[in-house]
Design a protein around this motif. Structure first.
Motif, mmCIF file in Angstrom:
data_model
loop_
_atom_site.group_PDB
_atom_site.id
_atom_site.type_symbol
_atom_site.label_atom_id
_atom_site.label_comp_id
_atom_site.label_asym_id
_atom_site.label_seq_id
_atom_site.Cartn_x
_atom_site.Cartn_y
_atom_site.Cartn_z
ATOM 1 N N ALA A 121 -9.694 32.658 109.260
ATOM 2 C CA ALA A 121 -10.700 31.646 109.634
ATOM 3 C C ALA A 121 -12.101 32.252 109.533
ATOM 4 C CB ALA A 121 -10.425 31.132 111.050
ATOM 5 N N ILE A 122 -12.253 33.449 110.048
ATOM 6 C CA ILE A 122 -13.586 34.080 110.032
ATOM 7 C C ILE A 122 -14.058 34.343 108.600
ATOM 8 C CG2 ILE A 122 -14.751 36.284 110.553
ATOM 9 C CD1 ILE A 122 -13.613 36.136 113.347
ATOM 10 N N GLN A 123 -13.133 34.765 107.774
ATOM 11 C CA GLN A 123 -13.487 35.015 106.361
ATOM 12 C C GLN A 123 -14.113 33.759 105.741
ATOM 13 O OE1 GLN A 123 -9.969 35.782 104.114
ATOM 14 N NE2 GLN A 123 -10.949 37.307 102.816
ATOM 15 N N GLN A 124 -13.462 32.633 105.966
ATOM 16 C CA GLN A 124 -13.958 31.364 105.416
ATOM 17 C C GLN A 124 -15.268 30.930 106.078
ATOM 18 O OE1 GLN A 124 -10.840 28.649 104.517
ATOM 19 N NE2 GLN A 124 -12.236 28.491 102.797
ATOM 20 N N LEU A 125 -15.322 31.079 107.388
ATOM 21 C CA LEU A 125 -16.524 30.662 108.123
ATOM 22 C C LEU A 125 -17.727 31.504 107.698
ATOM 23 C CD1 LEU A 125 -14.829 30.293 111.624
ATOM 24 C CD2 LEU A 125 -15.857 28.408 110.327
ATOM 25 N N LYS A 126 -17.525 32.814 107.608
ATOM 26 C CA LYS A 126 -18.635 33.697 107.231
ATOM 27 C C LYS A 126 -19.152 33.358 105.839
ATOM 28 C CE LYS A 126 -18.262 38.184 109.480
ATOM 29 N NZ LYS A 126 -17.848 39.577 109.290
ATOM 30 N N LYS A 127 -18.222 33.014 104.969
ATOM 31 C CA LYS A 127 -18.595 32.731 103.579
ATOM 32 C C LYS A 127 -19.365 31.414 103.463
ATOM 33 C CE LYS A 127 -15.247 31.804 100.423
ATOM 34 N NZ LYS A 127 -15.591 30.605 99.682
ATOM 35 N N ASP A 128 -18.941 30.400 104.204
ATOM 36 C CA ASP A 128 -19.425 29.050 103.901
ATOM 37 C C ASP A 128 -20.301 28.371 104.961
ATOM 38 O OD1 ASP A 128 -18.189 29.091 101.426
ATOM 39 O OD2 ASP A 128 -16.298 28.337 102.233
ATOM 40 N N VAL A 129 -20.226 28.822 106.212
ATOM 41 C CA VAL A 129 -21.009 28.123 107.248
ATOM 42 C C VAL A 129 -22.493 28.462 107.100
ATOM 43 C CG1 VAL A 129 -21.500 28.077 109.738
ATOM 44 C CG2 VAL A 129 -19.167 27.878 108.940
ATOM 45 N N GLN A 130 -23.312 27.422 107.041
ATOM 46 C CA GLN A 130 -24.753 27.653 106.831
ATOM 47 C C GLN A 130 -25.501 27.980 108.122
ATOM 48 O OE1 GLN A 130 -25.906 24.102 104.704
ATOM 49 N NE2 GLN A 130 -24.826 24.775 102.858
ATOM 50 N N ASN A 131 -24.964 27.549 109.259
ATOM 51 C CA ASN A 131 -25.637 27.808 110.545
ATOM 52 C C ASN A 131 -24.697 28.513 111.514
ATOM 53 O OD1 ASN A 131 -28.192 26.376 110.064
ATOM 54 N ND2 ASN A 131 -26.848 24.584 109.936
ATOM 55 N N PRO A 132 -24.365 29.779 111.234
ATOM 56 C CA PRO A 132 -23.375 30.457 112.091
ATOM 57 C C PRO A 132 -23.834 30.601 113.539
ATOM 58 C CG PRO A 132 -24.389 32.015 110.554
ATOM 59 C CD PRO A 132 -24.846 30.652 110.145
ATOM 60 N N GLU A 133 -25.136 30.514 113.768
ATOM 61 C CA GLU A 133 -25.613 30.613 115.154
ATOM 62 C C GLU A 133 -25.239 29.362 115.949
ATOM 63 O OE1 GLU A 133 -27.457 30.319 112.474
ATOM 64 O OE2 GLU A 133 -28.616 28.483 112.782
ATOM 65 N N ARG A 134 -24.767 28.321 115.276
ATOM 66 C CA ARG A 134 -24.363 27.090 115.970
ATOM 67 C C ARG A 134 -22.840 26.968 116.081
ATOM 68 N NH1 ARG A 134 -28.948 24.258 116.698
ATOM 69 N NH2 ARG A 134 -27.922 22.328 117.300
ATOM 70 N N LEU A 135 -22.193 28.120 115.937
ATOM 71 C CA LEU A 135 -20.734 28.147 115.961
ATOM 72 C C LEU A 135 -20.249 28.865 117.224
ATOM 73 C CD1 LEU A 135 -18.333 27.565 114.021
ATOM 74 C CD2 LEU A 135 -18.666 29.875 113.125
ATOM 75 N N ILE A 136 -19.196 28.321 117.840
ATOM 76 C CA ILE A 136 -18.538 28.997 118.962
ATOM 77 C C ILE A 136 -17.068 29.174 118.598
ATOM 78 C CG2 ILE A 136 -17.772 28.770 121.362
ATOM 79 C CD1 ILE A 136 -20.297 27.221 121.980
ATOM 80 N N LEU A 137 -16.569 30.407 118.728
ATOM 81 C CA LEU A 137 -15.140 30.649 118.541
ATOM 82 C C LEU A 137 -14.524 30.789 119.927
ATOM 83 C CD1 LEU A 137 -15.209 33.348 115.700
ATOM 84 C CD2 LEU A 137 -14.766 30.883 115.481
ATOM 85 N N SER A 138 -13.495 29.991 120.204
ATOM 86 C CA SER A 138 -12.844 30.096 121.509
ATOM 87 C C SER A 138 -11.351 30.195 121.303
ATOM 88 C CB SER A 138 -13.187 28.875 122.373
ATOM 89 O OG SER A 138 -12.635 27.709 121.804
ATOM 90 N N SER A 139 -10.668 30.689 122.354
ATOM 91 C CA SER A 139 -9.208 30.747 122.277
ATOM 92 C C SER A 139 -8.622 31.048 123.651
ATOM 93 C CB SER A 139 -8.756 31.820 121.282
ATOM 94 O OG SER A 139 -7.384 31.661 120.990
ATOM 95 N N PHE A 140 -7.382 30.595 123.863
ATOM 96 C CA PHE A 140 -6.598 31.060 124.997
ATOM 97 C C PHE A 140 -6.037 32.446 124.674
ATOM 98 C CE2 PHE A 140 -6.105 26.393 125.359
ATOM 99 C CZ PHE A 140 -6.450 26.209 126.690
#
Ligand code: G3P
Ligand code: MG
Length: 248
Positions: A132-151
């Protein structure tokens, strides 16, 4: 990546606007946005052939026309499958979203804050998070507006290693022993917790640790008002319009 500039809205669209449209579909995202929601949460997991998809349950039965485990299906078997008629026949055209579709949506709506909840199955926390991170890093234009959460603590640990600057939140179903040490060590900026677990003391404790507190899933406006008065920082809701009209 500096999120100090960002104001996080109080109302968070849970799986889009899951009370009004089929969860985690494009229709649900579009409706949430149209209703004024600018903070949306979705769930991410892997297919058998390691495609990251936007999906909540580990089985297909409840929300699609297929049956069985998500992890037993390749993306080619899932792509285009009806993911909406279980909710209402008007949504029969809604397919399962790929993470790439979600990223496109986020890039087209740059004022949106996107919370990706990582939902690995047993023993694939590292793989789910890294792909997921590989794809997000490559394509997300505003990573500062992203939150990764998990149990899943290992998923968050992996996120911390692979993308330390990306905002992390620890999800809690219960306040199990050691949660605060885990959240501190993971350098989480928020706790996302079941609303039934909330007490004023818990909120104050998180705030003293400089962590925001957001609760899931709150659809009752009177409960929303109560939690707001307790200084909760955000509410995940299936029915954002109901909360907008009753608490603001
Ligand atoms: O991320 C908050 C909330 O979505 C966690 O629970 O089961 O709805 O994914 P769930
Ligand atoms: Mg979720």
């Amino acid at each position: 990546m500096d999120d100090n500039q960002i104001t996080y809205p109080f109302v968070i669209g849970h799986r889009g606007a899951a009370g009004y449209a089929p969860e985690n579909t494009l229709a649900s995202l579009e409706l949430a946005y149209k209703l004024g929601v600018r903070f949306i949460e979705v769930d991410v997991m892997l297919t058998a052939d390691n495609h990251a998809i936007i999906f909540h349950d580990h089985t297909l039965d409840r929300t699609t026309s297929l049956k069985g485990k998500v992890s037993h299906h390749n993306w080619s078997q899932l792509q285009g499958q009806d993911s909406g008629s279980w909710f209402h026949l008007d949504y029969a055209n809604q397919g399962i979203l790929h993470l790439k579709d979600l990223i496109n949506f986020a890039n087209e709506h740059p004022d949106l804050i996107l919370n990706i909840e990582l939902k690995p199955r047993l023993s694939n926390s590292i793989k789910t998070t890294s792909l997921a991170i590989q794809q997000l890093k490559k394509d997300v234009q505003n990573p500062e507006r992203l939150i990764l959460s998990s149990f899943d603590v290992l998923a968050l640990k992996t996120a911390q290693m692979l993308w330390p600057k990306c905002y992390r939140a620890l999800n809690l179903e219960t306040r199990y022993p050691g949660w605060s040490t885990i959240a501190k060590n993971l350098k989480c900026k928020a706790i996302h917790i079941d609303q039934q677990q909330i007490t004023s003391g818990f909120i104050q404790r998180c705030h003293r640790m400089n962590m925001a507190v957001r609760c899931f899933t709150v659809n009752d406006p009177s409960r929303a008002r109560q939690l707001k008065a307790m200084q909760v920082d955000g509410l995940f809701t299936d029915k954002p319009a109901d909360l907008f009209s009753h608490i603001f």
